[in-house]
Scaffold this motif. Structure first.
Motif, short mmCIF file in Angstrom:
data_model
loop_
_atom_site.label_atom_id
_atom_site.label_comp_id
_atom_site.label_asym_id
_atom_site.label_seq_id
_atom_site.Cartn_x
_atom_site.Cartn_y
_atom_site.Cartn_z
N UNK A 32 3.30 -2.66 9.87
CA UNK A 32 2.15 -2.37 9.02
C UNK A 32 1.94 -0.86 8.92
N UNK A 33 2.82 -0.15 8.19
CA UNK A 33 2.68 1.30 8.13
C UNK A 33 1.33 1.68 7.51
N UNK A 34 0.75 2.82 7.94
CA UNK A 34 -0.58 3.18 7.43
C UNK A 34 -0.60 3.35 5.92
N UNK A 35 0.52 3.78 5.31
CA UNK A 35 0.58 3.90 3.84
C UNK A 35 1.86 3.27 3.33
N UNK A 36 1.78 2.68 2.14
CA UNK A 36 2.99 2.23 1.44
C UNK A 36 3.28 3.31 0.41
N UNK A 37 4.48 3.88 0.47
CA UNK A 37 4.78 5.01 -0.42
C UNK A 37 5.40 4.53 -1.74
N UNK A 38 4.86 5.02 -2.85
CA UNK A 38 5.51 4.81 -4.14
C UNK A 38 6.63 5.83 -4.32
N UNK A 39 6.45 7.02 -3.71
CA UNK A 39 7.51 8.04 -3.69
C UNK A 39 7.24 8.93 -2.48
N UNK A 40 8.34 9.53 -1.96
CA UNK A 40 8.17 10.42 -0.81
C UNK A 40 8.22 11.87 -1.23
N UNK A 41 8.91 12.20 -2.30
CA UNK A 41 9.05 13.59 -2.73
C UNK A 41 8.86 13.66 -4.25
N UNK A 42 7.61 13.92 -4.72
CA UNK A 42 6.42 14.22 -3.94
C UNK A 42 5.82 12.97 -3.29
N UNK A 43 4.92 13.21 -2.31
CA UNK A 43 4.32 12.10 -1.57
C UNK A 43 3.24 11.41 -2.40
N UNK A 44 3.41 10.11 -2.58
CA UNK A 44 2.41 9.30 -3.27
C UNK A 44 2.33 7.96 -2.55
N UNK A 45 1.26 7.73 -1.83
CA UNK A 45 1.16 6.51 -1.04
C UNK A 45 -0.25 5.99 -0.97
N UNK A 46 -0.37 4.67 -0.75
CA UNK A 46 -1.69 4.05 -0.62
C UNK A 46 -1.62 3.04 0.54
N UNK A 47 -2.76 2.79 1.20
CA UNK A 47 -2.75 1.83 2.32
C UNK A 47 -2.76 0.41 1.81
N UNK A 48 -2.59 -0.55 2.72
CA UNK A 48 -2.77 -1.95 2.32
C UNK A 48 -4.26 -2.14 2.07
N UNK A 49 -4.61 -3.11 1.24
CA UNK A 49 -6.02 -3.32 0.92
C UNK A 49 -6.81 -3.75 2.15
N UNK A 50 -6.17 -4.54 3.02
CA UNK A 50 -6.89 -4.99 4.22
C UNK A 50 -7.24 -3.80 5.11
N UNK A 51 -6.30 -2.85 5.26
CA UNK A 51 -6.61 -1.72 6.14
C UNK A 51 -7.56 -0.74 5.46
N UNK A 52 -7.53 -0.71 4.12
CA UNK A 52 -8.40 0.23 3.39
C UNK A 52 -9.87 0.06 3.74
N UNK A 53 -10.31 -1.19 3.88
CA UNK A 53 -11.75 -1.41 4.04
C UNK A 53 -12.16 -1.72 5.48
N UNK A 54 -11.27 -1.34 6.42
CA UNK A 54 -11.63 -1.62 7.83
C UNK A 54 -12.86 -0.82 8.27
N UNK A 55 -13.08 0.36 7.65
CA UNK A 55 -14.27 1.13 8.04
C UNK A 55 -14.81 1.88 6.83
N UNK A 56 -16.10 2.24 6.92
CA UNK A 56 -16.75 2.94 5.81
C UNK A 56 -16.08 4.29 5.57
N UNK A 57 -15.75 4.98 6.68
CA UNK A 57 -15.01 6.23 6.58
C UNK A 57 -13.53 5.91 6.74
N UNK A 58 -12.73 6.32 5.78
CA UNK A 58 -11.31 5.98 5.79
C UNK A 58 -10.57 6.89 6.78
N UNK A 59 -9.90 6.33 7.78
CA UNK A 59 -9.11 7.18 8.67
C UNK A 59 -8.08 7.98 7.86
#
Ligand code: MTE
Length: 386
Positions: A32-59
């Motif tokens: 469960x990597x913290x981000x799923x990358x659409x590309x690495x160079x340049x870096x473009x990544x987003x977290x899984x939806x479940x991990x996104x809303x684990x807390x009000x402040x996003x780690x």
């Protein structure tokens, strides 16, 4: 606006430390990597939806990254922020100089104008990073008011826009350009509202990481992420909007990529109301009966605007049930919510729509646009109920 819980959450990424709590390290899960990358160079990544809303402040580790070029290498000691254009006194400011201004901390949600872009591809092919619904995050930003820096430089009469330019080098045509843009002078000089523009050195009480703009970035609450320029190198006060590609041409709502359409369309600043269902996941197989559904909603990026209601439907929009809004309700910040739904066999989807206190609703449908911006239509989650 900043409370004890919020500040504690800010530190609750991979290492949790607090005077009353032993330092706790949570090891990264390779599955469960913290981000799923659409590309690495340049870096473009987003977290899984479940991990996104684990807390009000996003780690920080789960905070989406949207970069148009490689991170520039910046030496913090020799780094200078230049302030020029329609000012009485041009400035060259070191990181040590910045510490002389009053320190401000604010919580604001950053979201990419292309969040939920991939949903447009159901209608027609879409260009750009194929974002799901997690190109969004909510952080504690610490730094100084942009207005304090501009007031020190002395804004000349007639100034209308403040250009913000990064130190990155984005490949375009045969050469490279810095990423940049501008904001209206009123937004730049605001120091009274929670929407005041910030020059941030810290995110969640830690120095900015290279991916998020070390050593200094703009944070423009309520505006699309593109206006929060990372690796900020130059501020130019002007009587006109920035001529940088990312304000003058990109980040516009157009139907076709012809020069007339680009030139006719206005630049995007404020983001619209939006929302998404994050749990359960897309196409989840769920047993009939009571199920907990969770997600986020984002009020329109205007002052004093909060989420008023989040509604969910399991019968294609015939009837709607109110979700519970979690405690924090702040303008310029997302609103986490949860609901208990009674899912019947045969339910095909859960639909979400939200309303904010400005009276804006997520629309039922959003027309396709060439760059896939501002997808804020009703969020439809397909489910399989056994
Ligand atoms: N600033 C610079 N210099 N270069 C960039 O590519 N991307 C912008 C903005 N600032 C960008 C930038 C966009 S499109 C977004 S959505 C946000 O940064 C993303 O910020 P994040 O990567 O910290 O989440």
């Amino acid at each position: 606006m900043l409370n004890r819980r919020t500040l504690l959450m800010a530190g609750s990424s991979l290492t949790i430390s607090h005077p009353f709590v032993k330092t706790l390290s949570v090891f990264a899960d390779p599955l469960n990597p913290p981000l799923k990358y659409h590309s690495h160079d340049p870096a473009n990544g987003e977290p899984s939806l479940a991990s996104l809303i684990r807390s009000y402040i996003t780690p920080i580790e789960n905070f989406f990254i949207r970069s148009h070029a490689r991170n520039p290498k910046i030496n913090a000691t020799s780094y200078r922020l230049r302030v020029e254009g329609m000012v009485e006194q041009p400035l060259s400011i070191s990181l040590a100089d910045l510490k002389k201004f009053s320190e401000i901390a604010l919580v604001a949600t950053l979201t990419c104008a292309g969040n939920r872009r991939s949903e447009f591809s159901k209608d027609k092919k879409i260009n750009g990073v194929p974002w799901g619904s997690a190109a969004i995050g909510n952080a504690v930003w610490r730094g100084v008011h942009l207005s304090d820096v501009l007031n020190l430089a002395g804004v000349k009469p007639g100034a209308r826009h403040v250009w913000l330019e990064g130190l990155d080098a984005v490949k375009r045509d045969a050469g490279t350009i810095p990423f940049g843009g501008s904001i209206p002078i009123e937004k730049a000089l605001d120091s009274r509202t929670t929407g005041a523009a910030l020059l941030a050195t810290q995110m969640n009480n830690k120095p900015l990481t290279p991916d998020h703009g070390f050593p200094l970035r703009a944070v423009i609450p309520g505006y699309i992420g593109a206006r929060s320029v990372k690796w900020l190198g130059k501020i130019v006060v002007s009587d006109r909007p920035s001529t940088n590609h990312y304000l003058a041409s990109a980040y516009k709502l157009v139907q076709a990529p012809d020069p007339l359409s680009w030139n006719e369309a206005g630049a995007l600043y404020r983001y619209p109301i939006n929302g998404a269902i994050c749990v359960p996941e897309n196409n989840a197989i769920i047993s009939a009966g009571k199920t907990r559904v969770r997600g986020y909603a984002l009020p329109s990026g205007r002052a004093d605007c909060k989420i008023k209601s989040v509604l969910l439907s399991t019968d294609s929009g015939r009837t709607w049930q109110q979700a519970n809004l979690e405690k924090q309700q702040n303008s310029f910040c997302w609103q986490l919510w949860d609901a208990q739904l009674n899912l019947l066999p045969g339910t095909k989807s859960i639909i979400l729509r939200a309303e904010d206190t400005s009276g804006a609703w997520m629309p039922q449908r959003v027309a396709w646009n060439y760059k896939g911006y501002f997808q804020n239509g009703w969020y439809r989650l397909p489910v399989n109920i056994r």
